[in-house]
Motif scaffolding. Structure first.
Motif, PDB file in Angstrom:
ATOM      1  N   PRO A  93       0.780  -1.183  -0.115  1.00 40.92           N
ATOM      2  CA  PRO A  93      -0.041   0.037   0.761  1.00 40.92           C
ATOM      3  C   PRO A  93       0.692   1.365  -0.301  1.00 40.92           C
ATOM      4  CG  PRO A  93      -0.318  -1.221   2.606  1.00 40.92           C
ATOM      5  CD  PRO A  93       0.903  -2.212   1.201  1.00 40.92           C
ATOM      6  N   ILE A  94       1.259   2.144  -1.710  1.00 42.66           N
ATOM      7  CA  ILE A  94       1.702   3.048  -1.705  1.00 42.66           C
ATOM      8  C   ILE A  94       0.684   3.992  -0.764  1.00 42.66           C
ATOM      9  CG2 ILE A  94       2.763   4.800  -3.082  1.00 42.66           C
ATOM     10  CD1 ILE A  94       3.984   2.378  -2.847  1.00 42.66           C
ATOM     11  N   ILE A  95       1.825   5.320  -0.032  1.00 44.20           N
ATOM     12  CA  ILE A  95       1.077   6.466   0.981  1.00 44.20           C
ATOM     13  C   ILE A  95       1.130   7.600  -0.093  1.00 44.20           C
ATOM     14  CG2 ILE A  95       0.345   8.031   2.901  1.00 44.20           C
ATOM     15  CD1 ILE A  95      -0.837   4.624   2.952  1.00 44.20           C
ATOM     16  N   GLN A  96       2.675   7.605  -0.254  1.00 44.82           N
ATOM     17  CA  GLN A  96       2.400   8.922  -1.304  1.00 44.82           C
ATOM     18  C   GLN A  96       3.961   8.344  -2.328  1.00 44.82           C
ATOM     19  OE1 GLN A  96       4.181  12.211   0.576  1.00 44.82           O
ATOM     20  NE2 GLN A  96       6.622  12.023  -0.677  1.00 44.82           N
ATOM     21  N   GLU A  97       3.395   8.411  -3.965  1.00 47.67           N
ATOM     22  CA  GLU A  97       4.257   7.878  -4.606  1.00 47.67           C
ATOM     23  C   GLU A  97       5.478   8.922  -4.330  1.00 47.67           C
ATOM     24  OE1 GLU A  97       2.571   8.856  -8.273  1.00 47.67           O
ATOM     25  OE2 GLU A  97       1.684   6.841  -8.089  1.00 47.67           O
ATOM     26  N   PRO A  98       6.932   8.342  -5.119  1.00 50.42           N
ATOM     27  CA  PRO A  98       8.826   9.207  -5.134  1.00 50.42           C
ATOM     28  C   PRO A  98       8.472  10.654  -5.513  1.00 50.42           C
ATOM     29  CG  PRO A  98       8.512   6.761  -6.512  1.00 50.42           C
ATOM     30  CD  PRO A  98       6.416   7.013  -6.177  1.00 50.42           C
ATOM     31  N   ARG A  99       8.742  11.162  -4.708  1.00 49.10           N
ATOM     32  CA  ARG A  99       8.986  13.172  -5.244  1.00 49.10           C
ATOM     33  C   ARG A  99      10.691  13.564  -4.786  1.00 49.10           C
ATOM     34  NH1 ARG A  99       3.535  15.507  -1.595  1.00 49.10           N
ATOM     35  NH2 ARG A  99       4.233  15.625   0.200  1.00 49.10           N
ATOM     36  N   ASN A 100      10.595  15.208  -4.475  1.00 46.94           N
ATOM     37  CA  ASN A 100      11.826  15.380  -3.959  1.00 46.94           C
ATOM     38  C   ASN A 100      11.128  16.251  -3.524  1.00 46.94           C
ATOM     39  OD1 ASN A 100      13.183  13.755  -6.138  1.00 46.94           O
ATOM     40  ND2 ASN A 100      13.867  15.411  -7.427  1.00 46.94           N
ATOM     41  N   GLU A 101      12.133  16.073  -2.163  1.00 46.26           N
ATOM     42  CA  GLU A 101      11.268  16.881  -1.398  1.00 46.26           C
ATOM     43  C   GLU A 101      12.185  18.235  -0.725  1.00 46.26           C
ATOM     44  OE1 GLU A 101       9.103  16.379   0.018  1.00 46.26           O
ATOM     45  OE2 GLU A 101       8.566  14.881   0.171  1.00 46.26           O
ATOM     46  N   PHE A 102      11.504  18.708  -0.249  1.00 45.20           N
ATOM     47  CA  PHE A 102      12.382  20.254  -0.039  1.00 45.20           C
ATOM     48  C   PHE A 102      13.868  20.067   0.860  1.00 45.20           C
ATOM     49  CE2 PHE A 102       9.401  20.149   3.566  1.00 45.20           C
ATOM     50  CZ  PHE A 102      10.726  21.037   5.402  1.00 45.20           C
ATOM     51  N   GLY A 104      16.406  17.949   0.536  1.00 47.25           N
ATOM     52  CA  GLY A 104      16.973  16.833  -0.148  1.00 47.25           C
ATOM     53  C   GLY A 104      16.694  15.794  -0.127  1.00 47.25           C
ATOM     54  N   GLN A 105      15.977  15.823   0.013  1.00 50.20           N
ATOM     55  CA  GLN A 105      15.400  13.454  -0.346  1.00 50.20           C
ATOM     56  C   GLN A 105      14.525  13.418  -1.157  1.00 50.20           C
ATOM     57  OE1 GLN A 105      17.561  11.068   1.684  1.00 50.20           O
ATOM     58  NE2 GLN A 105      18.118  12.672   2.846  1.00 50.20           N
ATOM     59  N   ARG A 106      14.723  12.383  -2.275  1.00 49.51           N
ATOM     60  CA  ARG A 106      13.209  11.717  -2.981  1.00 49.51           C
ATOM     61  C   ARG A 106      12.798  10.581  -1.692  1.00 49.51           C
ATOM     62  NH1 ARG A 106      11.308  12.258  -7.691  1.00 49.51           N
ATOM     63  NH2 ARG A 106      10.798   9.899  -8.642  1.00 49.51           N
ATOM     64  N   ARG A 107      11.398  10.777  -1.895  1.00 50.59           N
ATOM     65  CA  ARG A 107      11.153   9.288  -0.788  1.00 50.59           C
ATOM     66  C   ARG A 107       9.196   9.320  -1.173  1.00 50.59           C
ATOM     67  NH1 ARG A 107       8.904  11.964   4.599  1.00 50.59           N
ATOM     68  NH2 ARG A 107       6.985  13.382   4.035  1.00 50.59           N
ATOM     69  N   PHE A 108       9.362   7.923  -0.964  1.00 49.84           N
ATOM     70  CA  PHE A 108       8.213   8.079  -1.420  1.00 49.84           C
ATOM     71  C   PHE A 108       7.322   6.620   0.395  1.00 49.84           C
ATOM     72  CE2 PHE A 108      10.170   3.497  -1.874  1.00 49.84           C
ATOM     73  CZ  PHE A 108       8.768   2.616  -1.632  1.00 49.84           C
ATOM     74  N   LEU A 109       6.130   6.939   0.207  1.00 49.04           N
ATOM     75  CA  LEU A 109       5.987   6.518   2.012  1.00 49.04           C
ATOM     76  C   LEU A 109       4.603   5.621   1.480  1.00 49.04           C
ATOM     77  CD1 LEU A 109       4.719   9.847   3.393  1.00 49.04           C
ATOM     78  CD2 LEU A 109       6.798   8.712   4.209  1.00 49.04           C
ATOM     79  N   VAL A 110       5.277   3.748   2.544  1.00 46.98           N
ATOM     80  CA  VAL A 110       4.156   2.955   2.109  1.00 46.98           C
ATOM     81  C   VAL A 110       3.952   2.290   3.354  1.00 46.98           C
ATOM     82  CG1 VAL A 110       7.067   1.812   2.103  1.00 46.98           C
ATOM     83  CG2 VAL A 110       4.365   0.650   0.847  1.00 46.98           C
ATOM     84  N   LEU A 111       2.780   1.799   2.964  1.00 43.45           N
ATOM     85  CA  LEU A 111       2.682   0.908   4.567  1.00 43.45           C
ATOM     86  C   LEU A 111       3.252  -0.305   4.978  1.00 43.45           C
ATOM     87  CD1 LEU A 111      -1.258   2.290   4.965  1.00 43.45           C
ATOM     88  CD2 LEU A 111       0.894   2.845   6.592  1.00 43.45           C
ATOM     89  N   ASP A 112       4.067  -1.125   5.780  1.00 45.61           N
ATOM     90  CA  ASP A 112       4.298  -2.281   6.248  1.00 45.61           C
ATOM     91  C   ASP A 112       3.052  -3.215   5.997  1.00 45.61           C
ATOM     92  OD1 ASP A 112       3.729  -2.165   9.024  1.00 45.61           O
ATOM     93  OD2 ASP A 112       5.379  -2.752   9.650  1.00 45.61           O
ATOM     94  N   PRO A 113       3.164  -4.531   6.589  1.00 42.72           N
ATOM     95  CA  PRO A 113       1.621  -5.307   7.483  1.00 42.72           C
ATOM     96  C   PRO A 113       1.790  -4.752   8.217  1.00 42.72           C
ATOM     97  CG  PRO A 113       3.617  -6.997   5.616  1.00 42.72           C
ATOM     98  CD  PRO A 113       3.700  -4.880   5.769  1.00 42.72           C
ATOM     99  N   ALA A 114       1.882  -4.397   9.087  1.00 38.83           N
ATOM    100  CA  ALA A 114       1.232  -3.997  10.257  1.00 38.83           C
ATOM    101  C   ALA A 114       0.532  -3.062  10.612  1.00 38.83           C
ATOM    102  CB  ALA A 114       2.896  -3.897  11.260  1.00 38.83           C
ATOM    103  N   GLY A 115       1.331  -2.008   9.539  1.00 35.61           N
ATOM    104  CA  GLY A 115       0.227  -0.969   9.447  1.00 35.61           C
ATOM    105  C   GLY A 115       1.466   0.307   9.795  1.00 35.61           C
ATOM    106  N   CYS A 116       1.845   0.635   9.831  1.00 32.40           N
ATOM    107  CA  CYS A 116       3.331   0.731  10.155  1.00 32.40           C
ATOM    108  C   CYS A 116       4.013   2.129   8.967  1.00 32.40           C
ATOM    109  CB  CYS A 116       5.053   0.725  10.932  1.00 32.40           C
ATOM    110  SG  CYS A 116       6.357   1.707  11.393  1.00 32.40           S
ATOM    111  N   LEU A 117       4.266   3.088   8.943  1.00 33.97           N
ATOM    112  CA  LEU A 117       4.113   3.988   7.683  1.00 33.97           C
ATOM    113  C   LEU A 117       5.749   3.804   7.784  1.00 33.97           C
ATOM    114  CD1 LEU A 117       3.312   6.001   5.379  1.00 33.97           C
ATOM    115  CD2 LEU A 117       3.036   7.879   7.871  1.00 33.97           C
ATOM    116  N   ILE A 118       6.122   3.439   6.387  1.00 34.37           N
ATOM    117  CA  ILE A 118       7.671   3.110   6.493  1.00 34.37           C
ATOM    118  C   ILE A 118       7.995   5.233   4.580  1.00 34.37           C
ATOM    119  CG2 ILE A 118       9.709   1.722   5.263  1.00 34.37           C
ATOM    120  CD1 ILE A 118       8.309   0.903   8.051  1.00 34.37           C
TER     121      ILE A 118
END
Length: 129
Positions: A93-102, A104-118
């Motif tokens: 479950p992707i919460i946020q697709e990859p994007r460049n953040e202000f 200096g990091q490019r990141r994406f957000l995903v939930l693990d099977p326990a519901g922890c935001l990664i």
């Protein structure tokens, strides 16, 4: 004060699903595997560790046996887009697709099977903007 080790542990109901998620997505190696606790280690010799404990285990206080909220775990990787493609293939479950953040990091957000935001990220440069 100094530390000899810092270890992040997350609580999960399905240890095997969480274990497999981190092994498949981020390449962790299983160092210890039981019915109440899983210890993962980074594939590089950095001695980075990540633990998964059974949410209802007696070591976890009853008041803390709820689903995670108000926190997330960040993994800095060499190629965030490559890991994102793995997450998509796993149908995570992707919460946020990859994007460049202000910052200096490019990141994406995903939930693990326990519901922890990664948060999975890699540094980017101005040239990559």
């Amino acid at each position: 004060m100094s530390f000899s080790r810092i270890l992040t542990n997350i609580c999960a109901d399905d240890l095997a699903a969480c274990r497999d998620f981190y092994v498949q997505l981020l390449g962790f190696e299983v160092k210890y595997d039981s019915d109440w606790y899983v210890q993962l280690g980074s594939p590089r010799p950095l001695e980075l560790e990540f633990g998964i404990i059974k949410r209802t285990h007696e070591l976890v206080p009853a008041a803390c046996q709820t689903a995670p909220s108000g926190m997330y775990v960040t993994f800095v990787v060499s190629n965030v887009d490559e890991v994102y493609q793995k997450a998509q293939a796993m149908k995570a479950p992707i919460i946020q697709e990859p994007r460049n953040e202000f910052y200096g990091q490019r990141r994406f957000l995903v939930l693990d099977p326990a519901g922890c935001l990664i948060d999975v990220c890699s540094p980017w440069s101005e040239q990559e903007r």
